[in-house]
Motif scaffolding. Sequence first.
Motif, PDB file in Angstrom:
ATOM      1  N   TYR A   1     -10.239  -1.713  -0.002  1.00 27.11           N
ATOM      2  CA  TYR A   1      -9.925  -2.756   1.014  1.00 27.11           C
ATOM      3  C   TYR A   1     -10.816  -2.401   2.184  1.00 27.11           C
ATOM      4  CZ  TYR A   1      -9.014  -5.730   4.503  1.00 27.11           C
ATOM      5  OH  TYR A   1      -8.808  -7.887   4.791  1.00 27.11           O
TER       6      TYR A   1
ATOM      7  N   GLY B   1      -6.974  -4.853  -2.178  1.00 30.39           N
ATOM      8  CA  GLY B   1      -6.285  -4.681  -1.388  1.00 30.39           C
ATOM      9  C   GLY B   1      -4.816  -4.565  -1.880  1.00 30.39           C
ATOM     10  N   PRO B   2      -3.861  -3.667  -1.246  1.00 29.97           N
ATOM     11  CA  PRO B   2      -2.431  -3.665  -2.097  1.00 29.97           C
ATOM     12  C   PRO B   2      -1.577  -5.172  -2.578  1.00 29.97           C
ATOM     13  CG  PRO B   2      -2.624  -1.931  -0.486  1.00 29.97           C
ATOM     14  CD  PRO B   2      -3.859  -2.773  -0.465  1.00 29.97           C
TER      15      PRO B   2
ATOM     16  N   CYS C   1      -5.344   0.987   2.725  1.00 31.87           N
ATOM     17  CA  CYS C   1      -5.787   0.250   1.608  1.00 31.87           C
ATOM     18  C   CYS C   1      -7.909   1.429   1.681  1.00 31.87           C
ATOM     19  CB  CYS C   1      -6.098  -0.165   1.010  1.00 31.87           C
ATOM     20  SG  CYS C   1      -6.651  -0.534  -1.241  1.00 31.87           S
TER      21      CYS C   1
ATOM     22  N   TYR D   1       4.876   0.252  -5.397  1.00 35.12           N
ATOM     23  CA  TYR D   1       3.586  -0.301  -5.507  1.00 35.12           C
ATOM     24  C   TYR D   1       2.839   0.224  -6.790  1.00 35.12           C
ATOM     25  CZ  TYR D   1      -0.951  -1.775  -6.098  1.00 35.12           C
ATOM     26  OH  TYR D   1      -2.589  -1.783  -6.231  1.00 35.12           O
TER      27      TYR D   1
ATOM     28  N   CYS E   1      -8.278  -0.202  -8.130  1.00 35.10           N
ATOM     29  CA  CYS E   1      -6.943   0.876  -7.280  1.00 35.10           C
ATOM     30  C   CYS E   1      -6.975   2.408  -7.685  1.00 35.10           C
ATOM     31  CB  CYS E   1      -5.980   0.260  -7.914  1.00 35.10           C
ATOM     32  SG  CYS E   1      -4.779   1.191  -7.229  1.00 35.10           S
TER      33      CYS E   1
ATOM     34  N   ASN F   1      -1.146   5.435  -0.717  1.00 33.16           N
ATOM     35  CA  ASN F   1      -1.143   5.016   0.600  1.00 33.16           C
ATOM     36  C   ASN F   1      -0.576   4.185   1.122  1.00 33.16           C
ATOM     37  OD1 ASN F   1      -2.126   6.039   3.504  1.00 33.16           O
ATOM     38  ND2 ASN F   1      -3.980   6.356   2.810  1.00 33.16           N
ATOM     39  N   CYS F   2      -0.994   3.233   0.218  1.00 33.22           N
ATOM     40  CA  CYS F   2       0.273   1.773   1.160  1.00 33.22           C
ATOM     41  C   CYS F   2       1.479   1.600   0.942  1.00 33.22           C
ATOM     42  CB  CYS F   2      -0.667   0.672  -0.300  1.00 33.22           C
ATOM     43  SG  CYS F   2       0.009   0.981  -1.553  1.00 33.22           S
TER      44      CYS F   2
ATOM     45  N   CYS G   1      -0.359  -3.129   4.316  1.00 31.06           N
ATOM     46  CA  CYS G   1      -0.585  -1.525   3.360  1.00 31.06           C
ATOM     47  C   CYS G   1      -2.596  -1.623   3.439  1.00 31.06           C
ATOM     48  CB  CYS G   1      -0.320  -2.461   2.195  1.00 31.06           C
ATOM     49  SG  CYS G   1      -0.193  -4.384   1.920  1.00 31.06           S
ATOM     50  N   ASN G   2      -3.339  -3.402   3.017  1.00 30.22           N
ATOM     51  CA  ASN G   2      -4.740  -3.386   3.629  1.00 30.22           C
ATOM     52  C   ASN G   2      -4.901  -2.299   4.986  1.00 30.22           C
ATOM     53  OD1 ASN G   2      -4.366  -5.216   1.394  1.00 30.22           O
ATOM     54  ND2 ASN G   2      -4.738  -6.715   2.331  1.00 30.22           N
TER      55      ASN G   2
END
Length: 414
Positions: A38, A47-48, A35, A91, A75, A80-81, A31-32
């Motif tokens: 991030y 980041g997530p 992000c 999330y 956030c 997208n994550c 996920c990062n």
Amino acid sequence: METHLADWIRGTPDGVEAESILRSCVHCGFCNATCPTYQLLGDELDGPRGRIYQIKQMLEGNAPSQSTQLHLDRCLTCMNCETTCPSGVRYGRLVDIGRAAVEQRVPRPIGQRWQRALLRRFVTTGWLFGPAVRLGRLLRPLLPQRLRAKLPVARDQGKWPKRAHARKVLLLNGCVQPALMPAIDAATARVLDALGIEAVSEARSGCCGAIDYHLSATEAAKAAARRNIDAWWPHIVRGAEAIVINASGCGAMVKDYEHLLHDDPAYATKALRVVALTLDLAELLAPLQQALTAKCSTPETGSAPRRIAFHPPCTLQHTQKIRGTVEAILGGLGAELVPVSDAHLCCGSAGSYSLLQPELSRQLRARKLENLERAKPQMILSANIGCLTHLETGANVPVQHWIEWVDARLQARP
């Protein structure tokens, strides 16, 4: 991910949902990679995966701090994550639960409380926001640059069609869009009219509730949802075939009414019906592509620019999972869609984010515009009022809603 929730949330609806989400995370870190915050800040806590850990620690009984609140505030909720995650971690729901819990446990400075309260009240109240926009345009030369940048230049909306049709759909009479860019709703109505569909904008409907919800004012968001359902319900009973949303952020919120009101005995069933009827404008028009193409002027006529960069908002591609549909409609009508790098990344608008996190928002916009303009398009098109106004501020070419371009093709006029 092993969890041991604290007594204050264990067994509650939010606790059950949060525990299920946390247990689905395998902390792989994919996920990062996608992000936006991030990528800009390089901090695991922005980041997530890092935010998931912070929420987990709080729900397990560790006291959150202003640092926790800051990282969750940063956030974008772009989702997208979620698109990237191989484990299907929800999330977005987890961060909503986490933000609400932090809000109850970490008092904000008085300045932040006033800023968020005034923002919610001002933007979502039509009789305040609309006149303020008109006054701001009159005084535009006197306004500081920061305010001028948030106020798009007015453009003629054209005529709203008068014909009645057997097929009827409802439009949301939202908060920001009718004041800032009424041409979008008018263009929508004209395109639908050309296809034999009557667009009904119910005056009693209003803000979808997204601004309240994402600023942790859940009860205010629920009130907005109930008001909209009450406004639409008589039309639904009379046979309106769909609720068509032409702002992807609002569409994402309305499609969440089922979850928002699931525990409301008076509205839960109605919310289910509303969600079932709600379509993004692209979802309505995609099956009508052939008829729409037949209505348009030939490729040799008309003056709508043809070389187009399309920016798919996060709420369209990541939240509603509508990908490639708008592009197919535009391409079918003669648009030459230029390639756009990193089209999956957020532009930095994200509802109220551009106001509450202006520095990060500007950096994201600069990167997005660089990618959108690299192939020298004549125009940038998008599908959400927030993205449009945000991008327009720094763009070197005109920025419009994609339905305005379709309307121009139909009308064969600029």
